[in-house]
Design a protein around this motif. Structure first.
Motif, PDB file in Angstrom:
ATOM      1  N   GLU A  63       0.831  -1.207   0.000  1.00  0.00           N
ATOM      2  CA  GLU A  63       0.000   0.000   0.000  1.00  0.00           C
ATOM      3  C   GLU A  63       0.868   1.260   0.000  1.00  0.00           C
ATOM      4  OE1 GLU A  63      -4.008  -1.490   2.372  1.00  0.00           O
ATOM      5  OE2 GLU A  63      -2.218  -0.987   3.526  1.00  0.00           O
ATOM      6  N   ARG A  64       1.961   1.234   0.766  1.00  0.00           N
ATOM      7  CA  ARG A  64       2.881   2.382   0.782  1.00  0.00           C
ATOM      8  C   ARG A  64       3.489   2.605  -0.600  1.00  0.00           C
ATOM      9  NH1 ARG A  64       5.858   0.248   5.146  1.00  0.00           N
ATOM     10  NH2 ARG A  64       7.685   0.567   3.861  1.00  0.00           N
ATOM     11  N   ILE A  65       3.882   1.513  -1.241  1.00  0.00           N
ATOM     12  CA  ILE A  65       4.472   1.617  -2.575  1.00  0.00           C
ATOM     13  C   ILE A  65       3.440   2.141  -3.565  1.00  0.00           C
ATOM     14  CG2 ILE A  65       5.431   0.273  -4.496  1.00  0.00           C
ATOM     15  CD1 ILE A  65       6.797  -1.483  -2.305  1.00  0.00           C
ATOM     16  N   ALA A  66       2.214   1.648  -3.480  1.00  0.00           N
ATOM     17  CA  ALA A  66       1.151   2.124  -4.371  1.00  0.00           C
ATOM     18  C   ALA A  66       0.962   3.633  -4.219  1.00  0.00           C
ATOM     19  CB  ALA A  66      -0.154   1.378  -4.086  1.00  0.00           C
ATOM     20  N   THR A  67       0.962   4.098  -2.996  1.00  0.00           N
ATOM     21  CA  THR A  67       0.812   5.530  -2.735  1.00  0.00           C
ATOM     22  C   THR A  67       1.981   6.319  -3.322  1.00  0.00           C
ATOM     23  OG1 THR A  67      -0.426   5.062  -0.717  1.00  0.00           O
ATOM     24  CG2 THR A  67       0.539   7.250  -0.895  1.00  0.00           C
ATOM     25  N   MET A  68       3.168   5.746  -3.267  1.00  0.00           N
ATOM     26  CA  MET A  68       4.358   6.414  -3.794  1.00  0.00           C
ATOM     27  C   MET A  68       4.347   6.527  -5.315  1.00  0.00           C
ATOM     28  SD  MET A  68       7.530   4.644  -1.861  1.00  0.00           S
ATOM     29  CE  MET A  68       7.282   4.067  -0.194  1.00  0.00           C
ATOM     30  N   ILE A  69       3.933   5.460  -5.989  1.00  0.00           N
ATOM     31  CA  ILE A  69       4.107   5.407  -7.442  1.00  0.00           C
ATOM     32  C   ILE A  69       2.884   5.824  -8.254  1.00  0.00           C
ATOM     33  CG2 ILE A  69       5.898   3.645  -7.223  1.00  0.00           C
ATOM     34  CD1 ILE A  69       3.854   1.585  -8.277  1.00  0.00           C
ATOM     35  N   ALA A  70       1.700   5.782  -7.665  1.00  0.00           N
ATOM     36  CA  ALA A  70       0.468   6.095  -8.414  1.00  0.00           C
ATOM     37  C   ALA A  70       0.505   7.462  -9.090  1.00  0.00           C
ATOM     38  CB  ALA A  70      -0.761   5.959  -7.522  1.00  0.00           C
ATOM     39  N   PRO A  71       0.937   8.531  -8.410  1.00  0.00           N
ATOM     40  CA  PRO A  71       0.956   9.837  -9.085  1.00  0.00           C
ATOM     41  C   PRO A  71       1.870   9.862 -10.325  1.00  0.00           C
ATOM     42  CG  PRO A  71       1.156  10.122  -6.713  1.00  0.00           C
ATOM     43  CD  PRO A  71       1.299   8.651  -6.985  1.00  0.00           C
ATOM     44  N   THR A  72       2.989   9.180 -10.263  1.00  0.00           N
ATOM     45  CA  THR A  72       3.902   9.135 -11.410  1.00  0.00           C
ATOM     46  C   THR A  72       3.266   8.392 -12.574  1.00  0.00           C
ATOM     47  OG1 THR A  72       5.840   9.268  -9.974  1.00  0.00           O
ATOM     48  CG2 THR A  72       6.183   8.355 -12.185  1.00  0.00           C
ATOM     49  N   LEU A  73       2.635   7.253 -12.297  1.00  0.00           N
ATOM     50  CA  LEU A  73       1.971   6.507 -13.354  1.00  0.00           C
ATOM     51  C   LEU A  73       0.859   7.340 -13.989  1.00  0.00           C
ATOM     52  CD1 LEU A  73       3.624   4.132 -12.204  1.00  0.00           C
ATOM     53  CD2 LEU A  73       1.652   2.705 -12.661  1.00  0.00           C
ATOM     54  N   GLU A  74       0.089   8.038 -13.155  1.00  0.00           N
ATOM     55  CA  GLU A  74      -0.987   8.885 -13.678  1.00  0.00           C
ATOM     56  C   GLU A  74      -0.426   9.982 -14.567  1.00  0.00           C
ATOM     57  OE1 GLU A  74      -3.408  10.127 -10.356  1.00  0.00           O
ATOM     58  OE2 GLU A  74      -3.842   8.037  -9.831  1.00  0.00           O
ATOM     59  N   ALA A  75       0.692  10.573 -14.165  1.00  0.00           N
ATOM     60  CA  ALA A  75       1.326  11.616 -14.977  1.00  0.00           C
ATOM     61  C   ALA A  75       1.812  11.056 -16.320  1.00  0.00           C
ATOM     62  CB  ALA A  75       2.490  12.243 -14.211  1.00  0.00           C
ATOM     63  N   MET A  76       2.088   9.754 -16.356  1.00  0.00           N
ATOM     64  CA  MET A  76       2.537   9.093 -17.587  1.00  0.00           C
ATOM     65  C   MET A  76       1.355   8.638 -18.449  1.00  0.00           C
ATOM     66  SD  MET A  76       5.578   6.791 -15.876  1.00  0.00           S
ATOM     67  CE  MET A  76       6.173   6.054 -17.397  1.00  0.00           C
TER      68      MET A  76
END
Length: 172
Positions: free
Chosen positions: A5-18
């Motif tokens: 869950e911590r990793i998901a929170t970390m990476i989700a904004p970057t994926l969305e920006a991509m």
């Protein structure tokens, strides 16, 4: 909040920006864990088939950079980046509406009326419940979203046809 869950929170904004949506982050194993990251393009089609090897490479590089800085996993691990595939996991309430009419398997964390496993056609969402036309009983089941431990689509002819056509099949 667990590590995935911590990793998901970390990476989700970057994926969305991509231009992608994070489907699932899962940490599997203990000795040398595998960090599984599934992503897709934002789309209204049940399966747009639009993830390429280049997309996976891009996402892998972006996620690796974040994980190198944040270091949420102690020790060595293997990063696995992929599209969710046809038999994709269902992780958000939106998925149950998006894939309405398609076959799915759901497993609850604890029994409901003596059962934990259900298979049938998705009928959407009602409040906090996933609606499923149960293959076994023929009845519409109201399964609490919060109790769903695992859920995924079942590959059927109509899902394959919808995937190939890039559009949803008619809702049953």
């Amino acid at each position: 909040m667990d590590t995935a869950e911590r990793i998901a929170t970390m990476i989700a904004p970057t994926l969305e920006a991509m231009g992608f949506h994070l489907v699932r982050v899962k940490l599997i194993g203990a000795q040398r864990p595998v960090l599984q990251i599934m992503f897709e393009r934002e789309s209204s089609a049940p399966h747009d088939g639009g993830i390429t090897v280049e997309d996976c490479s891009e996402v892998s590089r972006a996620v690796s950079a974040i994980l190198d800085v944040e270091d949420p996993i102690s020790g060595a691990y293997r990063l696995e980046v992929s599209s969710p595939g046809l038999d994709r996991p269902l992780t958000r309430k939106h998925d149950y509406e998006r894939f309405k009419g398609f076959a799915a398997k759901l497993e609850l964390g604890r029994p409901l009326a003596g059962r934990k496993r259900f298979k049938g056609r998705l009928a959407g969402i009602s409040g906090e419940a996933v609606l499923l036309r149960d293959e076994e009983t023929g009845e519409e089941q109201h399964l609490p979203f919060a109790e769903i431990a695992n859920a995924k689509l079942v590959v059927t002819d109509d899902l394959i046809a919808a995937s190939l056509a890039g559009r949803p099949a008619p809702v049953n």
